[in-house]
Design an enzyme around this catalytic site. Structure first.
Site, short mmCIF file in Angstrom:
data_model
loop_
_atom_site.label_atom_id
_atom_site.label_comp_id
_atom_site.label_asym_id
_atom_site.label_seq_id
_atom_site.Cartn_x
_atom_site.Cartn_y
_atom_site.Cartn_z
N ASP A 145 -15.19 -8.03 31.43
CA ASP A 145 -16.02 -6.82 31.44
C ASP A 145 -15.18 -5.63 31.90
OD1 ASP A 145 -15.91 -8.09 34.01
OD2 ASP A 145 -17.41 -6.67 34.73
N GLU A 146 -15.67 -4.44 31.57
CA GLU A 146 -15.10 -3.18 32.06
C GLU A 146 -13.56 -3.18 32.00
OE1 GLU A 146 -18.64 -1.59 34.95
OE2 GLU A 146 -17.04 -2.68 35.93
N VAL A 147 -13.04 -3.39 30.81
CA VAL A 147 -11.58 -3.41 30.62
C VAL A 147 -11.12 -1.95 30.54
CG1 VAL A 147 -9.66 -4.36 29.32
CG2 VAL A 147 -11.83 -5.58 29.39
#
Length: 561
Positions: free
Chosen positions: A228-230
């Site tokens: 997530d949230e790269v």
């Protein structure tokens, strides 16, 4: 033959009217079914969509409005869909990247989780895992031992709880990428957030990390690979070169890396299924998802932490995932750790309403017959990322967890829900709007819950009252007096007794608080929590008492230069 000019104009007008009409219909549909839930801020690039679109990331605070005591209920007898094993999967997230509990405390907590309706735990180890060999660099000084990890799993089995390990394999990799040894694997050299998927050592390192975690969790049917949230994906030199070469877009870049990681997980003995947070998938079209074949390798975990999100909006993501070929999905709510990076006390109504909203989504799942809902993860973030301060401690979040778990079990916040929570936790009443519970509490960690409540509600107020509102202190022992060590003992002693008593009471309380913290946590967490939540308010009082005693010893004489 050519049409007369008047006919051509007529056809042109009709075409323009048709285009306008289609645009109007599209606008009306867009207003009725917004494509994405709102968020406070967004990335302004093609992958993430326009700023302001998409779901609110967990690093944003949401202020809780008023809550109704009762809420959405599932139809009688309907519960969360069952997994093939027959277990109703309600997993409680244990975020160990901050304030990881001692195993002796988990021994007390696991029976409580089972009694409240949990079916498993999602364990996000980060640096608390006992990595070996080349990976030993990643271990915290207080990391669990191999025996501890095995003991955690035995405790889970005794309480009929599934254990699902979580390892971040793309974004939120600070616990790995902060080390100089692995700095060359960062997507952007300055930031330790995300892996560079093109670096030759990235996949090899991740395989080593995953292999060690899976080896110690042979009984686990799933493993969560994060993803997530790269942040900053596509901003590194290698990624820019890849993108400019026409090999694909950011979505393709993301999917390729996740597929490689998930394929490794699936190929290991035991055939574990990989789970991924779904926020990055939301911006990738159904066609691209389907063409990538990602659905054969992972199950998305849809996470939304806002209190009153629209179930219809999430339905659009579910429809896309069904169209993309996914066969199973998970949901993720939150019982703590999503309302502010330094939040010390969870707002009960906020988290309750988040779960009531999720029940609406569960109720709508029959509209997606090709998707099997395998369960819901009740997240309890302990830090927003590896570098942020601690959120609410686990014992402080247990009342919120109890309310949320029992709301899922009973299909709503009913009287039965409330009675069960009060009975299990040993409280006499719950005040949702005030986020308080009446009674001493009998659950594991109740003593610490009460002590944190006292810090949260009284410490700052009592110190401010002395330093800023006490007229005698302001008149005879101001910062001017204290700096010059100048004061009349007669005037100082008029308020000195109250000052020393307040200081003595709080210092005695903090000693007891430290002892309670040390029973549950390792020294690093104890020190951090006290420095963040106690010292900013108690240190000014300590300084005042120190100066008071120093000036008294001068017997009204000016301090010698």
């Amino acid at each position: 033959m050519a049409l007369p000019r008047s006919h051509r104009l007529t056809l042109l007008r009709l075409a323009v009217l048709l285009i306008v009409a289609l645009a109007g219909i599209k606008f009306l549909l867009r207003e009725s079914f917004p494509p994405e839930p709102p968020r406070a801020a967004g990335r302004d690039d093609g992958f993430w969509g326009p700023a302001g679109a998409g779901d609110e990331p967990r690093s944003r605070a949401v202020e809780p409005p008023a809550v109704q005591a009762t809420g959405t209920r599932l139809p009688p007898g309907q519960r969360l869909p069952e997994a093939p094993s027959g277990a109703q999967l309600r997993l409680v997230h244990l975020d160990l990247k901050g304030a990881a509990p001692r195993v002796s405390y988990l021994e007390q907590v696991f029976p409580l989780l089972a009694r409240l309706g949990a079916d498993g735990v999602l364990v996000e180890y980060e640096d608390m895992f006992p990595f070996e060999g080349e990976l030993e660099t990643l271990r915290s000084p207080y990391a669990y031992s191999q025996e501890d990890v095995e003991r955690i799993q035995r405790l889970a089995e005794l309480n009929k709880l599934e254990v699902v390990p979580l390892v971040q394999t793309f974004g939120h990799a600070e616990f790995i990428l902060k080390h100089e040894k692995y700095q060359h694997l960062r997507e952007v050299e300055r930031f330790p957030n995300s892996f560079n998927p093109h670096a030759p050592g990235t996949l090899a390192l991740l395989k080593s990390v995953l292999a060690q975690v899976m080896e110690k969790h042979r009984r686990s049917a799933w493993i969560h690979i994060g993803a997530d949230e790269v942040f900053h994906l596509g901003e590194g030199t290698d990624s820019k070169r890849w993108l400019s070469g026409g090999r694909g877009d950011l979505g393709t870049l993301y999917l390729q890396h996740v597929k490689e990681v998930a394929s490794f997980v699936g190929a290991r003995p035991g055939g574990r299924r990989a789970l991924v947070w779904d926020d990055m998938l939301r911006r990738i079209g159904a066609g691209a998802l389907r063409a990538s074949g990602i659905a054969r390798h992972v199950s998305p975990v849809l996470w939304f932490y806002a209190p009153d999100f629209d179930a219809e909006q999430i339905g659009q993501f579910l429809a896309k995932y069904a169209e993309s070929g996914f066969e199973s999905v998970w949901f993720a709510s939150a019982f703590k750790g999503t309302t502010g990076p330094a939040q010390a006390w969870p707002p009960l109504s906020h988290h309750l309403r988040n779960h009531l909203s999720w029940l609406k989504v569960v109720e709508a799942m029959p509209r997606f017959p090709s998707l099997r809902l395998q369960g819901i993860v009740l997240t309890g973030w302990q830090r927003y990322d590896h570098y942020s301060v601690l959120c609410e401690l686990l014992p402080v979040g247990i009342p919120s967890l109890a309310v949320c778990l029992q709301t899922l079990v009973n299909g709503g916040f009913t009287e039965a829900t409330k009675r069960k929570v009060l009975d299990v936790l040993g409280f006499s009443s719950i005040q949702l709007e005030q986020s308080t519970c009446e009674g001493t509490g009998t659950f594991p960690g109740a003593e610490l819950y009460r002590m944190v409540e006292r810090v949260n509600s009284h410490l700052k107020e009592s110190v401010v009252k002395v330093l800023e509102e006490e007229s005698a202190v302001k008149g005879w022992f101001s910062p001017y007096h204290r700096k010059r060590r100048f004061g009349n003992p007669r005037n100082l002693e008029a308020f000195g007794g109250r000052l020393l008593k307040l200081h003595e009471d709080w210092e005695g309380f903090v000693r007891e608080l430290r002892a309670q913290l040390e029973r549950l946590y390792f020294p690093d967490a104890v020190q951090e929590w006290l420095e963040e939540n106690v010292d900013p308010y108690l240190d000014p009082l300590r300084d005042l008492v120190r100066d008071y005693r120093a000036v008294l010893r001068l017997d009204a004489r000016p301090e010698e230069p």
